[in-house]
Design a protein around this motif. Structure first.
Motif, PDB file in Angstrom:
ATOM      1  N   UNK A 156      33.828   7.215 -95.385  1.00  0.00           N
ATOM      2  CA  UNK A 156      34.550   5.941 -95.165  1.00  0.00           C
ATOM      3  C   UNK A 156      35.743   6.190 -94.251  1.00  0.00           C
ATOM      4  N   UNK A 157      35.836   7.400 -93.708  1.00  0.00           N
ATOM      5  CA  UNK A 157      37.002   7.766 -92.880  1.00  0.00           C
ATOM      6  C   UNK A 157      36.710   7.627 -91.390  1.00  0.00           C
ATOM      7  N   UNK A 158      37.241   8.575 -90.626  1.00  0.00           N
ATOM      8  CA  UNK A 158      37.132   8.496 -89.157  1.00  0.00           C
ATOM      9  C   UNK A 158      35.760   9.011 -88.693  1.00  0.00           C
ATOM     10  N   UNK A 159      35.365   8.713 -87.475  1.00  0.00           N
ATOM     11  CA  UNK A 159      34.112   9.266 -86.939  1.00  0.00           C
ATOM     12  C   UNK A 159      34.106  10.797 -87.011  1.00  0.00           C
ATOM     13  N   UNK A 160      35.268  11.397 -86.794  1.00  0.00           N
ATOM     14  CA  UNK A 160      35.337  12.880 -86.845  1.00  0.00           C
ATOM     15  C   UNK A 160      35.012  13.371 -88.254  1.00  0.00           C
ATOM     16  N   UNK A 161      35.493  12.643 -89.267  1.00  0.00           N
ATOM     17  CA  UNK A 161      35.195  13.045 -90.647  1.00  0.00           C
ATOM     18  C   UNK A 161      33.711  12.869 -90.944  1.00  0.00           C
ATOM     19  N   UNK A 162      33.142  11.781 -90.444  1.00  0.00           N
ATOM     20  CA  UNK A 162      31.704  11.559 -90.673  1.00  0.00           C
ATOM     21  C   UNK A 162      30.882  12.659 -89.991  1.00  0.00           C
ATOM     22  N   UNK A 163      31.339  13.078 -88.836  1.00  0.00           N
ATOM     23  CA  UNK A 163      30.616  14.152 -88.129  1.00  0.00           C
ATOM     24  C   UNK A 163      30.718  15.465 -88.915  1.00  0.00           C
ATOM     25  N   UNK A 164      31.897  15.699 -89.504  1.00  0.00           N
ATOM     26  CA  UNK A 164      32.074  16.920 -90.309  1.00  0.00           C
ATOM     27  C   UNK A 164      31.115  16.938 -91.497  1.00  0.00           C
ATOM     28  N   UNK A 165      30.953  15.772 -92.113  1.00  0.00           N
ATOM     29  CA  UNK A 165      30.063  15.715 -93.290  1.00  0.00           C
ATOM     30  C   UNK A 165      28.623  15.979 -92.859  1.00  0.00           C
ATOM     31  N   UNK A 166      28.184  15.311 -91.783  1.00  0.00           N
ATOM     32  CA  UNK A 166      26.789  15.516 -91.331  1.00  0.00           C
ATOM     33  C   UNK A 166      26.557  16.979 -90.946  1.00  0.00           C
ATOM     34  N   UNK A 167      27.567  17.579 -90.301  1.00  0.00           N
ATOM     35  CA  UNK A 167      27.431  18.998 -89.898  1.00  0.00           C
ATOM     36  C   UNK A 167      27.273  19.889 -91.128  1.00  0.00           C
ATOM     37  N   UNK A 168      28.044  19.580 -92.172  1.00  0.00           N
ATOM     38  CA  UNK A 168      27.950  20.399 -93.408  1.00  0.00           C
ATOM     39  C   UNK A 168      26.584  20.188 -94.067  1.00  0.00           C
ATOM     40  N   UNK A 169      26.096  18.944 -94.081  1.00  0.00           N
ATOM     41  CA  UNK A 169      24.770  18.677 -94.668  1.00  0.00           C
ATOM     42  C   UNK A 169      23.706  19.475 -93.903  1.00  0.00           C
ATOM     43  N   UNK A 170      23.822  19.463 -92.572  1.00  0.00           N
ATOM     44  CA  UNK A 170      22.845  20.189 -91.747  1.00  0.00           C
ATOM     45  C   UNK A 170      22.836  21.672 -92.084  1.00  0.00           C
ATOM     46  N   UNK A 171      23.984  22.233 -92.425  1.00  0.00           N
ATOM     47  CA  UNK A 171      24.053  23.690 -92.693  1.00  0.00           C
ATOM     48  C   UNK A 171      23.676  24.056 -94.130  1.00  0.00           C
ATOM     49  N   UNK A 172      23.820  23.133 -95.074  1.00  0.00           N
ATOM     50  CA  UNK A 172      23.625  23.505 -96.492  1.00  0.00           C
ATOM     51  C   UNK A 172      22.317  23.005 -97.079  1.00  0.00           C
TER      52      UNK A 172
END
Ligand code: 3HC
Length: 311
Positions: free
Chosen positions: A173-189
């Protein structure tokens, strides 16, 4: 006689009765339990490192307090499990030595780095989510102390998963940068989380016997499938994409089909070639060596106050 003891043991397992530490048990049953419980305990203790790296960098006091509580819980899970292993006649100092010398394993999942704070959320959601899928059935394991340890572990794991998912909802629900961080973490884990359930049943040397002895109640593939089915709707609700183009609902099977896991990566990480294996084990060794004075002081205090009722 040995035959009567074995027949009685088998009958108790077949009747889904608990086996307690003082009961007679086949040597293989005992050694399988020591192996699994010790490695489970090692995983909990090593698992404190990836998230522990973010304690000093949590973005708010609330997040720091939640993360501190979770990391402390993992230490407690390790304690319950070492205590359960010790009812089988092993000693936690020896088990720690085996971990440090690489003679016993811990879960591959903890050999991946936590690159951003979103990893803390994804570990809570996916890694603790996978742990819940794996540990709930273990509450019905045939060995009493293990099953009872799991009951409390599972209660705390559900807090771990919920706090992780809530953290991610906030970031999404935050900034686009935060959403990108979450997707990046999902991709790695995502894929390493599927590996937590162990190799495919066809390549699992222990599953058949562990199922026969009621140590495991489901196979590796059954629990992996359950985890995938549980995670897909959660990913949709979160607004992230799971990094598997083959992931699709299969109405005939009533489950989600998913892509091939990279078992070569699994084997490499399990045999020590992951990104963080060396760091995790050397930090565990350092903590054990630097903490020796605490153990010695506690033992000296206990010896001094033996029988005085003070302590
Ligand atoms: N990482 C490291 N080693 C693994 C592994 C993994 N993800 N999956 C399997 N292995 C190892 C096994 O230990 C076995 O090696 P060993 O014979 O030397 O012990 C070998 O690979 C073959 O695997 P099998 O499937 O035949 O072995 P098991 O029947 O023991 O099944 C298991 C593996 C499903 C992990 C089972 O041991 C188990 O359920 N253990 C208890 C749960 C556990 O340890 N979870 C670890 C996650 S930590 C955690 O949940 C903490 C939470 O707070 C996040």
């Amino acid at each position: 006689t040995g035959q009567e003891l074995t027949a009685d043991f088998d009958a108790r397992i077949a009747a889904h009765q608990r086996i307690e530490p003082r009961d007679w048990m086949p040597e293989g049953y005992r050694s399988t339990l020591v192996r699994q419980i010790a490695q489970h305990a090692h995983s909990e203790i090593i698992g404190m490192q990836p998230e522990g790296d973010w304690l000093t960098r949590a973005p708010s006091l609330r997040r720091k307090a939640i993360l501190l509580a979770k990391v402390q819980d993992e230490a407690g899970h390790g304690l319950y499990l070492y205590a359960a292993a010790e009812t089988l006649g092993v000693d936690r100092a020896d088990l720690t030595q085996r971990l440090i010398e690489g003679r016993q394993k811990y879960s591959s999942i903890f050999n991946y780095p936590t690159l951003t704070f979103a990893d803390v959320g994804v570990i809570g959601w996916l890694v603790d989510g996978a742990a819940i899928c794996n540990q709930v059935p273990l509450c019905r394991s045939s060995f009493g102390p293990y099953a009872r340890a799991m009951v409390r572990v599972c209660k705390e794991e559900s807090f771990h998963q919920r706090q992780g998912y809530e953290l991610l909802l906030q970031m999404m629900a935050g900034t686009p940068a935060q959403r990108t961080m979450v997707q990046d973490a999902v991709d790695r884990w995502w894929w390493p989380s599927l590996m937590m359930f162990g190799p495919p049943d066809a390549d699992s040397p222990n599953t058949r016997q562990s199922m026969a002895w009621g140590i495991k109640r489901d196979t590796n593939d059954e629990l992996r499938q359950k985890f995938v089915d549980m995670s897909v709707p959660q990913a949709v609700a979160l607004g992230v994409t799971l990094p598997d183009p083959d992931l699709a609902w299969n109405a005939e099977r009533g489950h989600h089909d998913f892509g091939a896991v990279d078992w070569a990566e699994f084997k490499r990480v399990v045999s020590g070639g992951g990104q963080c294996n060396a760091e995790r084990v050397s930090r565990r060794r350092a903590a054990h060596e630097e903490g020796a004075w605490v153990r010695e002081a506690a033992a000296a205090y206990a010896a001094k106050h033996q029988g005085t009722g003070q302590g």
